[in-house]
Every structure is written in structure tokens, then in C-alpha cells.
Design a protein around this motif. Structure first.
Motif, short mmCIF file in Angstrom:
data_model
loop_
_atom_site.label_atom_id
_atom_site.label_comp_id
_atom_site.label_asym_id
_atom_site.label_seq_id
_atom_site.Cartn_x
_atom_site.Cartn_y
_atom_site.Cartn_z
N THR A 5 7.49 36.25 -12.29
CA THR A 5 7.96 34.93 -11.85
C THR A 5 7.82 33.93 -12.98
OG1 THR A 5 5.78 34.34 -10.98
CG2 THR A 5 7.34 35.36 -9.44
N TYR A 6 8.59 32.86 -12.87
CA TYR A 6 8.57 31.76 -13.84
C TYR A 6 8.97 30.50 -13.10
CZ TYR A 6 9.78 28.94 -17.90
OH TYR A 6 9.84 27.92 -18.84
N ASP A 7 8.17 29.48 -13.19
CA ASP A 7 8.46 28.20 -12.54
C ASP A 7 8.73 28.40 -11.04
OD1 ASP A 7 8.68 25.45 -12.55
OD2 ASP A 7 10.78 25.45 -13.18
N TYR A 8 7.88 29.17 -10.39
CA TYR A 8 7.88 29.41 -8.95
C TYR A 8 9.09 30.20 -8.44
CZ TYR A 8 4.14 26.02 -9.16
OH TYR A 8 2.99 25.36 -9.47
N GLY A 9 9.76 30.92 -9.32
CA GLY A 9 10.89 31.74 -8.90
C GLY A 9 10.95 32.99 -9.75
N PRO A 10 11.93 33.85 -9.48
CA PRO A 10 12.08 35.04 -10.32
C PRO A 10 12.33 34.65 -11.77
CG PRO A 10 13.42 35.19 -8.33
CD PRO A 10 12.89 33.78 -8.39
N ALA A 11 11.68 35.34 -12.67
CA ALA A 11 11.83 35.03 -14.10
C ALA A 11 13.25 35.35 -14.56
CB ALA A 11 10.81 35.81 -14.92
N PRO A 12 13.91 34.39 -15.25
CA PRO A 12 15.24 34.68 -15.78
C PRO A 12 15.17 35.69 -16.93
CG PRO A 12 14.58 32.42 -16.31
CD PRO A 12 13.49 33.02 -15.48
N GLN A 13 16.26 36.35 -17.20
CA GLN A 13 16.30 37.37 -18.24
C GLN A 13 15.87 36.82 -19.60
OE1 GLN A 13 16.81 40.67 -17.54
NE2 GLN A 13 15.98 40.89 -19.60
N GLN A 14 16.24 35.59 -19.89
CA GLN A 14 15.86 34.95 -21.17
C GLN A 14 14.34 34.92 -21.33
OE1 GLN A 14 17.35 30.97 -21.56
NE2 GLN A 14 16.25 30.57 -23.45
N VAL A 15 13.64 34.61 -20.27
CA VAL A 15 12.17 34.57 -20.30
C VAL A 15 11.61 35.98 -20.44
CG1 VAL A 15 10.11 34.02 -18.94
CG2 VAL A 15 12.01 32.39 -19.04
N LEU A 16 12.17 36.92 -19.70
CA LEU A 16 11.71 38.31 -19.80
C LEU A 16 11.91 38.86 -21.21
CD1 LEU A 16 13.09 39.69 -16.42
CD2 LEU A 16 10.74 38.99 -16.94
N ASP A 17 13.04 38.51 -21.83
CA ASP A 17 13.30 38.96 -23.20
C ASP A 17 12.30 38.37 -24.17
OD1 ASP A 17 15.47 40.37 -22.21
OD2 ASP A 17 16.96 38.89 -22.92
N ARG A 18 11.96 37.09 -23.99
CA ARG A 18 10.99 36.43 -24.88
C ARG A 18 9.61 37.05 -24.71
NH1 ARG A 18 9.47 34.80 -29.45
NH2 ARG A 18 8.25 32.92 -29.52
N VAL A 19 9.21 37.34 -23.49
CA VAL A 19 7.92 37.99 -23.22
C VAL A 19 7.87 39.36 -23.88
CG1 VAL A 19 6.42 38.97 -21.43
CG2 VAL A 19 7.43 36.70 -21.12
N ALA A 20 8.96 40.12 -23.77
CA ALA A 20 9.00 41.45 -24.39
C ALA A 20 8.84 41.34 -25.90
CB ALA A 20 10.30 42.16 -24.02
N ALA A 21 9.50 40.34 -26.51
CA ALA A 21 9.38 40.14 -27.96
C ALA A 21 7.95 39.77 -28.34
CB ALA A 21 10.36 39.07 -28.43
N LEU A 22 7.33 38.91 -27.55
CA LEU A 22 5.94 38.52 -27.83
C LEU A 22 5.00 39.71 -27.65
CD1 LEU A 22 5.90 35.01 -26.14
CD2 LEU A 22 5.72 35.49 -28.60
N GLN A 23 5.24 40.54 -26.65
CA GLN A 23 4.42 41.74 -26.45
C GLN A 23 4.54 42.66 -27.66
OE1 GLN A 23 6.00 42.98 -22.63
NE2 GLN A 23 4.05 42.49 -21.64
N ASP A 24 5.74 42.81 -28.19
CA ASP A 24 5.93 43.65 -29.37
C ASP A 24 5.18 43.09 -30.58
OD1 ASP A 24 7.54 45.34 -27.91
OD2 ASP A 24 9.43 44.51 -28.70
N GLN A 25 5.23 41.77 -30.75
CA GLN A 25 4.52 41.14 -31.87
C GLN A 25 3.01 41.32 -31.73
OE1 GLN A 25 5.93 37.10 -31.79
NE2 GLN A 25 7.78 37.60 -32.93
N ALA A 26 2.50 41.16 -30.52
CA ALA A 26 1.06 41.33 -30.30
C ALA A 26 0.66 42.78 -30.54
CB ALA A 26 0.69 40.89 -28.88
N ALA A 27 1.47 43.72 -30.05
CA ALA A 27 1.17 45.14 -30.23
C ALA A 27 1.16 45.51 -31.71
CB ALA A 27 2.19 45.99 -29.48
N ALA A 28 2.03 44.88 -32.49
CA ALA A 28 2.05 45.14 -33.93
C ALA A 28 0.75 44.69 -34.60
CB ALA A 28 3.24 44.43 -34.58
#
Length: 77
Positions: A5-28
């Protein structure tokens, strides 16, 4: 990230994509995204303190490497 969720609703794809990119950076860097987020908050010049909370007491269970990471963080001041 099913059900995210994001802002009290389902997370938009743009947010999910940004989270995935941040997860990749953290994993690196060899850490989960949550740890990277804490480091970011702790090191930000505008932050005087970082307060943590949880809605689920199970989230407070010891994590592998937790004590070792805590020792490193404490040694850094």
C-alpha cells in the motif's frame, strides 16, 4: 510486494518500481532495504533522532546478524 500500500491505497506501479530499485541498491551493499533506510535516516543532517515503531510485536524478533550489526552501529557512535 503483493498487497503493498501507499498513501492508504494500493501502491501504484511507479512506487513498486522505485522500491524494487532501492531494494537492489541495498542488496548490492549487502543489506536489506529496511537497514539501508535506517542508515539513511540516522545519517541525514536534518535528523536529530530516529524513532522506530511496529504494529506487530513479531517484527521485534531477533534477526540473524542483528547483534553484530548493533555492535558496529554502536562503535560508530
Amino acid at each position: 510486494m503483493a498487497g503493498a500500500t501507499y498513501d492508504y491505497g494500493p501502491a501504484p506501479q511507479q512506487v513498486l518500481d522505485r522500491v524494487a530499485a532501492l531494494q537492489d541498491q541495498a542488496a548490492a551493499q549487502g543489506m536489506p532495504l529496511a537497514t539501508a533506510a535506517l542508515h539513511f535516516a540516522r545519517d541525514h543532517p536534518a535528523a536529530a533522532a530516529v524513532l522506530l515503531g511496529t504494529a506487530n510485536s513479531g517484527d521485534l524478533a531477533p534477526q540473524p546478524g542483528g547483534p553484530a550489526l548493533a555492535q558496529v552501529v554502536m562503535a560508530q557512535g
